[in-house]
Scaffold this active site. Structure first.
Site, PDB file in Angstrom:
ATOM      1  N   ARG A 120       0.813  -1.215   0.000  1.00 22.35           N
ATOM      2  CA  ARG A 120       0.000   0.000   0.000  1.00 22.35           C
ATOM      3  C   ARG A 120       0.850   1.270   0.000  1.00 22.35           C
ATOM      4  O   ARG A 120       0.303   2.370  -0.006  1.00 22.35           O
ATOM      5  CB  ARG A 120      -0.905   0.012   1.248  1.00 22.35           C
ATOM      6  N   HIS A 133      16.954  -7.590   4.933  1.00 22.43           N
ATOM      7  CA  HIS A 133      17.702  -7.592   3.680  1.00 22.43           C
ATOM      8  C   HIS A 133      17.421  -6.276   2.968  1.00 22.43           C
ATOM      9  O   HIS A 133      16.301  -6.039   2.515  1.00 22.43           O
ATOM     10  CB  HIS A 133      17.242  -8.792   2.833  1.00 22.43           C
ATOM     11  N   ARG A 193      17.624  -4.681  -0.099  1.00 27.09           N
ATOM     12  CA  ARG A 193      17.881  -5.042  -1.494  1.00 27.09           C
ATOM     13  C   ARG A 193      18.185  -3.797  -2.298  1.00 27.09           C
ATOM     14  O   ARG A 193      17.752  -2.690  -1.956  1.00 27.09           O
ATOM     15  CB  ARG A 193      16.661  -5.759  -2.088  1.00 27.09           C
ATOM     16  N   GLU A 240      21.376  -8.323   5.927  1.00 28.15           N
ATOM     17  CA  GLU A 240      21.622  -9.199   4.786  1.00 28.15           C
ATOM     18  C   GLU A 240      21.808  -8.297   3.574  1.00 28.15           C
ATOM     19  O   GLU A 240      21.017  -7.365   3.366  1.00 28.15           O
ATOM     20  CB  GLU A 240      20.359 -10.044   4.605  1.00 28.15           C
ATOM     21  N   THR A 298      16.204 -14.665  -2.605  1.00 27.60           N
ATOM     22  CA  THR A 298      17.569 -15.127  -2.840  1.00 27.60           C
ATOM     23  C   THR A 298      17.510 -16.570  -3.351  1.00 27.60           C
ATOM     24  O   THR A 298      16.893 -17.419  -2.726  1.00 27.60           O
ATOM     25  CB  THR A 298      18.371 -15.066  -1.529  1.00 27.60           C
ATOM     26  N   HIS A 347      16.726 -20.173   4.819  1.00 24.92           N
ATOM     27  CA  HIS A 347      16.006 -20.054   3.547  1.00 24.92           C
ATOM     28  C   HIS A 347      15.001 -21.183   3.390  1.00 24.92           C
ATOM     29  O   HIS A 347      15.373 -22.354   3.371  1.00 24.92           O
ATOM     30  CB  HIS A 347      16.919 -19.999   2.326  1.00 24.92           C
ATOM     31  N   GLY A 348      13.744 -20.782   3.341  1.00 24.65           N
ATOM     32  CA  GLY A 348      12.667 -21.745   3.107  1.00 24.65           C
ATOM     33  C   GLY A 348      12.315 -22.596   4.310  1.00 24.65           C
ATOM     34  O   GLY A 348      11.540 -23.543   4.184  1.00 24.65           O
ATOM     35  N   HIS A 373       9.791 -15.731   5.981  1.00 24.15           N
ATOM     36  CA  HIS A 373       8.508 -15.821   5.293  1.00 24.15           C
ATOM     37  C   HIS A 373       7.485 -16.678   6.028  1.00 24.15           C
ATOM     38  O   HIS A 373       6.323 -16.288   6.170  1.00 24.15           O
ATOM     39  CB  HIS A 373       8.732 -16.353   3.865  1.00 24.15           C
TER      40      HIS A 373
HETATM   41  N1  PXP Z   1      18.718 -16.407   4.990  1.00 21.96           N
HETATM   42  C1  PXP Z   1      19.006 -15.733   3.852  1.00 21.96           C
HETATM   43  C2  PXP Z   1      20.429 -15.545   3.483  1.00 21.96           C
HETATM   44  C3  PXP Z   1      17.980 -15.217   3.039  1.00 21.96           C
HETATM   45  O1  PXP Z   1      18.287 -14.568   1.898  1.00 21.96           O
HETATM   46  C4  PXP Z   1      16.639 -15.362   3.450  1.00 21.96           C
HETATM   47  C5  PXP Z   1      15.547 -14.736   2.642  1.00 21.96           C
HETATM   48  O2  PXP Z   1      15.616 -13.343   2.775  1.00 21.96           O
HETATM   49  C6  PXP Z   1      16.397 -16.053   4.661  1.00 21.96           C
HETATM   50  C7  PXP Z   1      17.444 -16.586   5.388  1.00 21.96           C
HETATM   51  C8  PXP Z   1      15.009 -16.249   5.153  1.00 21.96           C
HETATM   52  O3  PXP Z   1      14.320 -17.048   4.253  1.00 21.96           O
HETATM   53  P1  PXP Z   1      12.768 -17.269   4.439  1.00 21.96           P
HETATM   54  O4  PXP Z   1      12.105 -15.938   4.286  1.00 21.96           O
HETATM   55  O5  PXP Z   1      12.433 -18.243   3.370  1.00 21.96           O
HETATM   56  O6  PXP Z   1      12.580 -17.824   5.831  1.00 21.96           O
END
Ligand code: PXP
Length: 243
Positions: free
Chosen positions: A18, A43, A45, A70, A101, A191-192, A214
């Site tokens: 928004r 992060h 970006r 990050e 990423t 990540h994930g 996430h």
């Molecule tokens: N670690 C790194 C280096 C990442 O780039 C990310 C995504 O920003 C995460 C952890 C967290 O990943 P997620 O949002 O999938 O939990």
């Protein structure tokens, strides 16, 4: 025992949908710390699609545990890091068109460049983590570049569909964690990761911290929705009863 660092990027993603002021990733960071997170990750970006420079500055003021910035190894982002002075930087690869990423950093391809970057961070008392694939070549390069920490990329594990693929990826991560630890590095992972797949990762003894964003923000939307609707229903009905 492993600890949790919470990535607040996607609170900012919702805000940017928004272009307003809520929800506020700074408030989210405070709540995450109160709930037991040992660090806050954001992060910045290059396209500033979620976290912006002001967020990073405010997080630096507010975060009491540990702020992990990050970032890509890009000149303007390096300048922000050296101005804001997070406790830690996690260096990641970044492509503008990616949704998130997409894989580990190729430290081995540019060891001297990353060693120079790490040295600049160390001069400013900023620890350095490289986000890498669970591979010996990358771990060796991270050591050579002067890393304090390696964050092992768990995305392939998280996206594995068959039990054999999951087992193979877990073994790769466990083996890399052992090797990195034996090289004197602190080992984290991310990540994930989500509520279904995190436990086998934190059972790897050398992994001392996971970085998760996430799935936590997604769950917060759903577990918080009942209360948010009830509060609005209360206001809407109050409007009727007072007229
Ligand atoms: N670690 C790194 C280096 C990442 O780039 C990310 C995504 O920003 C995460 C952890 C967290 O990943 P997620 O949002 O999938 O939990």
């Amino acid at each position: 025992m492993a600890e949790l660092a919470v990535n607040v990027d996607h609170i900012a993603t919702l805000r940017e949908a928004r272009g307003g002021i809520e929800p506020d990733p700074i408030a989210g960071a405070v709540i995450a710390e109160l709930a037991g997170a040992v660090g806050i990750v954001c992060h910045l970006r290059e396209d500033r699609r979620h976290i912006n420079d002001r967020d990073v500055r405010l997080l630096r003021e507010v975060v009491k545990t540990k702020l992990d910035l990050e970032m890509a190894a890009a000149p303007d982002i390096i300048a922000v890091a050296l101005e804001v002075l997070p406790d830690l930087v996690t260096i990641v690869p970044e492509r503008r068109e990616e949704l998130t990423t997409e894989g580990g950093l190729d430290v081995a391809a540019r060891v001297e460049f990353f060693a120079d970057l790490a040295a600049r961070m160390h001069e400013n008392d900023i620890e350095v983590s490289f986000f890498i694939e669970p591979e010996h070549e990358q771990i060796d390069a991270a050591v050579e570049a002067g890393a304090d920490i390696v964050e092992l990329h768990t995305g392939i594990y998280a996206n594995a569909h068959t039990p054999e693929d999951v087992r193979r990826e877990l073994e790769r991560l466990a083996e890399a964690a052992r090797y990195a630890h034996s090289c004197g590095l602190r080992v984290t992972a991310g990540h994930g990761l989500n509520y279904v797949n995190v436990v086998p990762i934190v059972r790897i003894p050398e992994i001392v911290e996971v970085s998760i964003g996430h799935s936590i923000i997604s769950r917060a939307v759903l577990v918080g929705l009942d209360r948010a609707v009830r509060e609005m229903v209360g206001l809407v009905r109050l409007g009727f009863s007072s007229s």
